[in-house]
Design a protein around this motif. Structure first.
Motif, PDB file in Angstrom:
ATOM      1  N   ASP A  51       1.379   3.061   3.181  1.00  0.00           N
ATOM      2  CA  ASP A  51       2.230   2.433   4.198  1.00  0.00           C
ATOM      3  C   ASP A  51       3.684   2.879   4.120  1.00  0.00           C
ATOM      4  O   ASP A  51       4.432   2.763   5.093  1.00  0.00           O
ATOM      5  N   SER A  53       0.930  -5.591   6.716  1.00  0.00           N
ATOM      6  CA  SER A  53       1.233  -4.224   6.317  1.00  0.00           C
ATOM      7  C   SER A  53       2.716  -3.940   6.496  1.00  0.00           C
ATOM      8  O   SER A  53       3.405  -4.605   7.278  1.00  0.00           O
ATOM      9  N   SER A  98       0.836  -1.189   0.000  1.00  0.00           N
ATOM     10  CA  SER A  98       0.000   0.000   0.000  1.00  0.00           C
ATOM     11  C   SER A  98       0.876   1.246   0.000  1.00  0.00           C
ATOM     12  O   SER A  98       1.785   1.380   0.820  1.00  0.00           O
TER      13      SER A  98
END
Length: 208
Positions: free
Chosen positions: A12, A48, A9
């Motif tokens: 992130d 993540s 992402s």
């Protein structure tokens, strides 16, 4: 560039870079390399970037490791997942519970990761494994317990005065002292003789 290269992402990336700069002493080039390693771990572990990064950084800081050791840390983490029973996210979210005790007992990251993998293979959840390993290491490092072990004929420390790997100590108890052949009540008596009352989590570790 990292956002284009790795399936992470984009949101992130900047917070993870902030974590690196705020928690480690690195150059810009090292920070970029570290970010790439975290991105790869994030993709491989299906977590993540922040979760992967904070787990790696916390281990490195606790063990006072250098930037060059970051790849080894990620390798150990994935071996723990490979040999244990649990996901990368499950292991990384709980290993911090045992890191201070492992460092305090002079136990390597390999010993900690191996202990957690072994315990999960024997039915414990990752959270229970982290707690049990941490309590076992903490108990072993208590001065009175260390003395009891030495009086019992267990080589707890090496020639430099550092604690030996926990696996070596447990092997001595199992093989040299015959704990592997004891029944439940007999094992409980010997455990109390050497370790005292201990804690439920520490007893669970040694019994397993």
């Amino acid at each position: 560039e990292i956002g284009k290269t790795y399936a992470v992402s984009f949101e992130d990336i900047q917070p993870t870079l902030y974590d690196i700069y705020s928690s480690m002493d690195v150059t810009a080039a090292q920070a970029e390399s570290m970010l790439r390693r975290i991105a790869r771990a994030s993709v491989a572990g299906n977590v993540s970037m922040q979760d992967a990064g904070r787990a790696i950084i916390s281990i490195m800081n606790a063990y006072d490791l250098k930037f060059e050791d970051s790849q080894h840390v990620t390798d150990v983490m994935f071996q723990m997942v490979k040999k244990g029973v649990g996901t990368y996210e499950e292991f990384t979210s709980v290993i911090g519970r045992a890191i201070p005790q492992a460092v305090g007992a002079n136990q390597s990251l390999e010993s900690l990761a191996g202990s957690m993998a072994f315990l999960t293979r024997n039915g414990l959840s990752t959270a229970m494994a982290a707690t049990a390993a941490g309590r076992a290491m903490e108990l072993m490092a208590k001065p009175d317990v260390t003395k009891n072990l030495e009086d019992y004929g267990i080589a707890v420390k090496d020639a430099s005065g550092n604690f030996r790997p926990l696996n070596d100590i447990v092997t001595q108890l199992a093989e040299n002292k015959g704990w592997k052949d004891l029944t439940g009540p007999e094992l409980a008596i010997q455990f109390k003789k050497v370790f005292g009352t201990g804690t439920v989590q520490a007893r669970r570790f040694y019994q397993t």
